[in-house]
Scaffold this motif. Structure first.
Motif, short mmCIF file in Angstrom:
data_model
loop_
_atom_site.label_atom_id
_atom_site.label_comp_id
_atom_site.label_asym_id
_atom_site.label_seq_id
_atom_site.Cartn_x
_atom_site.Cartn_y
_atom_site.Cartn_z
N TYR A 167 15.11 29.38 66.62
CA TYR A 167 15.07 28.16 65.82
C TYR A 167 16.44 27.92 65.21
CZ TYR A 167 14.17 31.83 62.36
OH TYR A 167 14.24 32.96 61.59
N SER A 168 16.56 26.77 64.58
CA SER A 168 17.84 26.38 64.00
C SER A 168 18.28 27.37 62.92
CB SER A 168 17.71 24.97 63.39
OG SER A 168 18.85 24.63 62.64
N GLY A 169 19.48 27.93 63.09
CA GLY A 169 20.04 28.80 62.08
C GLY A 169 19.61 30.24 62.14
N GLY A 217 20.02 27.25 58.90
CA GLY A 217 19.83 25.94 59.53
C GLY A 217 18.61 25.24 58.99
N ASP A 218 18.04 24.35 59.81
CA ASP A 218 16.91 23.53 59.36
C ASP A 218 15.69 24.37 59.00
OD1 ASP A 218 18.22 21.14 59.48
OD2 ASP A 218 17.60 20.66 61.51
N HIS A 248 13.64 23.75 67.72
CA HIS A 248 14.70 23.63 66.72
C HIS A 248 14.14 23.81 65.31
CE1 HIS A 248 18.37 22.04 64.85
NE2 HIS A 248 17.57 21.32 64.08
N GLN A 267 11.50 21.27 62.79
CA GLN A 267 11.43 20.23 61.76
C GLN A 267 9.99 19.72 61.72
OE1 GLN A 267 14.44 17.15 62.18
NE2 GLN A 267 15.75 18.23 60.74
N LYS A 300 19.13 14.10 66.20
CA LYS A 300 17.66 14.08 66.24
C LYS A 300 17.08 12.70 65.98
CE LYS A 300 18.64 17.19 63.39
NZ LYS A 300 18.79 18.18 62.32
N LEU A 328 22.97 20.45 70.81
CA LEU A 328 22.30 20.96 69.61
C LEU A 328 21.37 22.11 69.96
CD1 LEU A 328 21.41 20.64 66.59
CD2 LEU A 328 19.66 19.07 67.44
N LEU A 329 20.58 21.95 71.03
CA LEU A 329 19.63 22.99 71.43
C LEU A 329 20.34 24.23 71.95
CD1 LEU A 329 17.11 20.64 73.25
CD2 LEU A 329 16.85 21.62 70.97
N ARG A 385 23.11 25.49 70.83
CA ARG A 385 23.52 26.30 69.68
C ARG A 385 22.38 27.17 69.16
NH1 ARG A 385 26.16 21.46 67.94
NH2 ARG A 385 24.57 21.12 66.35
N ASP A 386 21.15 26.70 69.34
CA ASP A 386 19.98 27.45 68.89
C ASP A 386 19.43 28.37 69.97
OD1 ASP A 386 20.19 26.00 66.54
OD2 ASP A 386 18.76 24.48 67.20
#
Length: 595
Positions: A75-77, A85-86, A211, A213, A429, A470-471, A473-474
């Motif tokens: 997931y993000s971060g 991250g998120d 990601h 959210q 997003k 973006l994806l 990076r995760d």
């Protein structure tokens, strides 16, 4: 004999209709109908006699399985301190809302992950934080749980996304899909095929369930609003749309279209004062209800001697400072005004940059060649606002002059594209917002036909492709590849199938040659980009060259999507027919006078 013959006649007429729509085609050697794309093939056994109440639970279980499986990935971060991250942002909001007085929610720890979403997100975070704290208090312990990455916490957070989606987004999508189908005479089986395509949309699954959210809560309220308007229930549409705005401010992308439609139904064919007053009051009351706990809680905290400020250095909200009159901070209503101005300041991103990271919109594309950072931020805000208003003007004018219910999805798609391409502080997003109303149109008349499926499918494939940096990076390459190619396969889209562009096509809705060339060129470019990005190192001194190419190509494609949605809205409104019909009649009458 006559009675036994009628069902066969209906089936023949139904098959003929579906053939014209491009959903089925006749076999080469037999007269039997066969589905044109794999998703229709999978649901083919349910075509004749299976009840929708049998199909629907199976569909919801299948799409839920893909969502949950996607959550197994990162997931993000994840493992990226100090900000993470998120995922950490959402967890942190649950932390502060469950432990702090409500008056401090929008003031606490702003440099880290300060709350910057509307009140419904805060209330949602409070509820989820309270439930999670019962399971394990360490997850949301104040000031000591930052960056907590326990596996059980991950399971809990993933489950909250799934449950929230199934409580809001899924019911709204099902109801809207059925409503669109009934309005345009689409049978239950076709609606079921469209529903699977809508719920398997890869971009939404990847952003919310990989990601991380809660976008589907806001999108669900937006779908409920559109569904209410299609059903002729404008007041319910107002309530649901206010809920969308008060959950996530990105719903503003739809606001011009919704506002223009509501104005249109109040003034056409004649001014309806009662409807105008009702819409105004319901909208105002809905906003008041959403903000009431925040405002009343702040007044109660002030009464108990609890200050909203958690740090002495916290400045006054700019909106409060800019008021043309001064408010005494000793008055009883000052805490309410302070809380309202601070929450608005946090929600509206005027203090941030022109765009977030590298996003496929106009400003980021221009920035690659001409640096916009050298211009004053306030000036760029005004320019972007002006250009956004100009871009959405044709769509809002059309829906207000021709306020037909079936045009609402087209209008919201057009204005959302205008916002995404031209507005201020756009995230990658945000592409979910214009893609959603476009994808919902799969459930309408001809939605699964050749032309609509090609355009909507191409827009979604392009949209999820722009999310790849973006994806990546995760570390979400695998779910990105699987979900994207699966959706393309189910709908018969490139790169898994080219039958949509080269196969047999119905005369009605056949793709134009220029459309085929353009779509295939973009598909080829996306595939070539992936190959280059995977195997060719960027030049020295230009590490972001592949991301910049992604932005430029995505911006060009989204511009075409915006023009297509706007043109379809104008065509379907009847504006062109009315204009040319009047013009022809005037020309005919002038000729008679001359004779």
């Amino acid at each position: 004999m006559a009675a036994s013959h009628k069902p066969r006649k209906r089936r023949k007429e139904e098959a003929s209709t579906q053939n014209k729509r491009g959903i089925v085609q006749s076999g080469n050697k037999t007269r039997t109908s066969v589905p044109q794309f794999p998703l229709a093939s999978f649901l083919w056994p349910a075509k004749k006699s299976t009840s929708q109440w049998v199909i629907l639970p199976l569909v919801l279980m299948a799409v839920g399985l893909f969502r949950w499986a996607t959550g197994f990935w990162g997931y993000s971060g994840f493992n990226t301190p100090p900000m993470h991250g998120d995922f950490e942002a959402q967890r942190h909001w649950m932390e502060i809302t469950t432990h702090l007085p409500i008056s401090q929610w929008y003031f606490y720890d702003l440099p880290y992950w300060g709350l910057d979403y509307p009140p419904l997100t805060a209330y949602h975070s409070w509820l989820l934080g309270k439930i999670g704290s019962i399971i394990d208090p360490r997850w949301f312990a104040l000031d000591t749980s930052g960056g907590f990455e326990d596996q059980l916490l991950k399971v809990y957070m993933r489950a909250t996304v799934l449950i929230s989606e199934y409580l809001v987004y899924i019911p709204a999508a099902v109801i809207l899909n059925r409503k669109l189908g009934r309005m345009r005479g689409v049978n239950t089986w076709e609606s079921s095929v469209a529903l699977v395509a809508i719920l398997m949309q890869p971009a939404t699954i990847l952003i919310d369930h990989a990601h991380f959210q809660y976008n589907t809560v806001m999108l669900g309220f937006a779908l409920a609003s559109i569904s209410s308007m299609l059903a002729g229930r404008a007041l319910w549409g107002c309530i649901f749309f206010v809920a969308a705005l008060c959950y996530k401010q990105m719903a503003l992308y739809y606001a011009p279209a919704v506002f223009a439609y509501l104005v249109g139904i109040c003034v056409a064919p004649h001014f309806n004062l009662n409807r105008f007053i009702a819409i105004t009051l319901v909208t105002a009351v809905s906003f008041a209800v959403c903000f009431a706990p925040l405002i009343l809680g702040s007044l109660y905290d002030h009464h108990r001697g609890i200050s909203a400020y958690t740090a002495k250095e916290t400045p006054l909200p700019p909106l409060l400072v800019s008021l043309p009159f001064e408010i005494n901070d000793q008055t009883w209503y000052y805490p309410a005004i302070l809380q309202l101005t601070q929450s608005i300041h946090r929600i509206l991103p005027f203090a941030r940059g022109l765009f977030e990271d590298k996003v496929a919109n106009m400003w980021c594309a221009i920035h690659t060649a001409h640096k916009l950072s050298k211009y004053p931020l306030g000036q760029m805000q005004r320019i972007s606002t002006l250009i956004t208003l100009v871009s959405i003007l044709p769509s809002t004018m059309t829906i207000s002059l021709f306020p037909h219910r079936e045009l609402v999805p087209w209008a919201t798609a057009s204005t959302a594209w205008g916002f995404y391409l031209c507005s201020f502080q756009v995230h990658e997003k945000s592409v979910l917002l214009p893609l959603l109303p476009m994808t919902i149109l799969l459930g309408g008349e001809g939605g699964l036909g050749t032309e609509m499926r090609a355009w909507i499918g191409w827009a979604n494939m392009l949209g999820v492709w722009t999310l790849f940096p973006l994806l990546k990076r995760d570390e979400l390459r695998v779910p990105y590849t699987v979900l994207t190619l699966l959706w393309a396969y189910l709908l018969g889209l490139p790169p898994t199938s080219f039958s949509l562009y080269f196969g047999r096509q119905p005369r009605k809705g056949e793709l134009k040659i220029l459309t085929k060339i353009m779509h295939l060129a973009f598909y080829a470019t996306m595939v070539a980009w992936h190959i280059g990005e995977a195997f060719v190192a960027p030049p020295e001194g230009k590490p972001d060259v592949w991301v910049v190419l992604n932005v430029l190509i995505g911006f060009a494609g989204f511009g075409v999507c915006f023009l297509w949605c706007s043109w379809q809205l104008i065509l379907r409104s009847g504006m062109m027919e009315d204009y040319f019909g009047v013009r022809l009649r005037l020309e005919a009458s002038s000729k008679k006078k001359k004779q």
